[in-house]
Design an enzyme around this catalytic site. Structure first.
Site, mmCIF file in Angstrom:
data_model
loop_
_atom_site.group_PDB
_atom_site.id
_atom_site.type_symbol
_atom_site.label_atom_id
_atom_site.label_comp_id
_atom_site.label_asym_id
_atom_site.label_seq_id
_atom_site.Cartn_x
_atom_site.Cartn_y
_atom_site.Cartn_z
ATOM 1 C CG ASP A 156 1.685 -0.663 -3.202
ATOM 2 O OD1 ASP A 156 0.844 -0.262 -4.026
ATOM 3 O OD2 ASP A 156 1.620 -1.786 -2.664
ATOM 4 C CG ASP A 355 -2.974 -0.048 -7.331
ATOM 5 O OD1 ASP A 355 -2.391 0.274 -6.283
ATOM 6 O OD2 ASP A 355 -2.730 -1.107 -7.945
#
Ligand SMILES: *[C@@H]1O[C@H](CO)[C@@H](O)[C@H](O)[C@H]1NC(C)=O
Ligand SMILES: *[C@@H]1O[C@H](CO)[C@@H](O)[C@H](O)[C@H]1NC(C)=O
Length: 476
Positions: A156, A355
């Site tokens: 992440d 992201d």
């Protein structure tokens, strides 16, 4: 959604002018093709995994990346999520990201938790301190401890602390595929004391018998709490990070699927990128596969992508209130090879991050409606299909084996252009409902996000030292 359907129909003179320009230019024909032929079957993942062949000049750390819900996932008992569930959870992720950016500076977000009872602890952590895992996530398998125990984790770029579930957690762990890591069986595990500077690197920390505690709560009320500790992390057999600081989670609750935890690749001190700065120079790169039935890679170190010299770099920007996130300077969008008439201030006012955990890219509504209009124009020969809650421009490809779709490119400063793969343009819910894979934010002031659907097949390089982000086509 603030953007209404009616706004998409060609109405303004500017729009007609654009279309005229499009028509003329596509005949004049520059380098840019305006449409691309796509095999409809390629929009759907195969039932079986066909791993992509790595171009491994394998002196570099190279982990295999798989979509956690697809056939290449190392998780055998995968959650089966409907597209609605995936897109719904994608909203949680985006809502959380938007709250992060609009909230006050980081100093105010440091929180101390009292380790009394788990319920108290979890509720003591403000939701905005954590992140949302999202669902369109990609997993890698790494080894913790001595002897090494494999753990499959989501990676992440939107968070920092790496954590896995740890024993003893009898009634406080969710079901995971790998055996739950037991620090008492590892010779290299060590607690971090509350007085350590490392403990204060955490946004949320606590103290129990002078041992540092970490806590992360996610937007959907999932959480993980436990000891902040040091352990040997094995990325590949040749690539080991001793004394890697991670969260050994003894109280974990939520919708994590069967993963063991998370690898944080943000820019704050607790992240793997910063911890291994000496070793890898603040550089990592990944390629997300075109569909979930193929694989990509995650590599660390500046040598890791040098073979693909087609990577072009654009500045990595920083927002003082959210220093962990990777901001980019998105300046324009092209459809069919033609730049849309969107003022650059529309993008710069909102700001844009890249992201790994957001599925569908989000744009300021002004930019999105220009994109949608041009895309619809280029798709006018196809039958429209019902919109989805998030995706409002959908087509029915029933009966087609190939379709011709307008090209879409994202342009960043320093002349870097991402000519999106078809999988970054269309999101297929079913053959009769294939949608434009972008969505509008509700406000032009909200942060734009380059999501993982758009990143597919690119080598995406993050260089925290040179403060650049690179894109290279055809990475996997
Ligand atoms: C890998 O490293 C070894 C030893 O440093 C070297 O001899 C070899 O040429 C390298 N291989 C590649 C593919 O770079
Ligand atoms: C880490 O700290 C916890 C809580 O104080 C303790 O139960 C555990 O034994 C410690 N582990 C090691 C290896 O020191």
């Amino acid at each position: 959604m603030a953007a209404s359907l009616s706004s998409s129909f060609p109405s303004s003179a500017a729009y007609l002018l654009l279309m005229l320009t499009l028509a003329v230019c596509s005949h004049v024909g520059g380098e840019q093709e305006s449409h691309r032929k796509v095999d409809v079957r390629s929009l759907f993942p195969d039932k079986v995994c066909s791993p992509s062949k790595g171009t491994a000049s394998s002196n570099f750390t190279r982990l295999t990346v798989a979509h956690r819900h697809g056939p290449c996932s190392p998780l055998h008992h995968r959650q089966v999520l409907s597209h609605q569930q995936i897109l719904e959870r994608d909203r949680f992720r985006v809502d959380w990201l938007h709250r992060q950016i609009s909230s006050s500076p980081t100093s105010a977000t440091k929180v101390k938790v009292q380790p009394q009872d788990s319920a108290v602890e979890a509720s003591a952590i403000p939701a905005r301190s954590g992140s949302s895992l999202g669902v369109g996530n990609y997993v890698v398998t790494v080894g913790f401890g001595t002897p090494k125990r494999d753990q499959t984790v989501v990676f992440d770029t939107g968070s920092d602390v790496t954590w896995i579930q740890c024993q003893p957690c009898a009634s406080y762990c969710y079901l995971q595929q790998d055996p739950i890591f037991d620090p008492s069986h590892s010779s290299t595990y060590a607690n971090i004391s509350c007085g350590s500077a490392y403990c204060s690197d955490l946004d949320v920390s606590g103290c129990s018998s002078s041992t540092c505690l970490y806590g992360v709560k996610y937007g959907d009320k999932s959480y993980t709490i436990g000891f902040f500790a040091e352990e040997k992390l094995t990325l590949t057999d040749a690539d080991v990070i001793p004394n890697f600081r991670f969260g050994c989670g003894e109280k974990n609750r939520g919708l994590f699927g069967r993963i063991s935890g998370l690898m944080g690749l943000g820019r704050n001190k607790a992240s793997l990128v910063v911890q291994a700065y000496q070793k890898y120079g603040g550089v990592f790169a990944y390629c997300l596969p075109s569909t979930s039935s193929s694989t990509g890679f995650l590599t660390f170190g500046s040598g890791s992508y040098s073979s693909s010299s087609n990577v072009k770099f654009t500045p990595m920007l920083t927002d003082a209130s959210s220093p962990s996130f990777y901001f980019l300077d998105l300046v324009a969008i092209s459809v069919g090879g033609q730049r849309l008439p969107i003022s650059a201030t529309v993008f710069s006012n909102a700001g844009t991050i890249i992201d790994s955990g957001t599925v569908i890219s989000r744009l300021p509504p002004t930019a999105y409606s220009a994109l949608r209009s041009a895309f619809r124009q280029g798709m006018s020969s196809y039958k429209a299909a019902a919109p989805d809650s998030l995706l409002d421009t959908c087509y029915d490809f029933t009966g087609y084996t190939t379709v011709s779709i307008p090209t879409v490119a994202l342009e960043f400063s320093d002349g870097v252009t991402m000519n999106l793969d078809f999988g970054g343009i269309l999101y297929a819910l079913s053959q009769s409902q294939v949608c434009l894979a972008f969505a509008a934010n509700s406000d032009d002031g909200d942060l734009g996000i380059v999501g993982n659907v758009q990143q597919r097949t690119f080598t995406v390089v993050y260089d925290v030292s040179k403060k650049v982000i690179g894109f290279g086509p055809g990475g996997c």
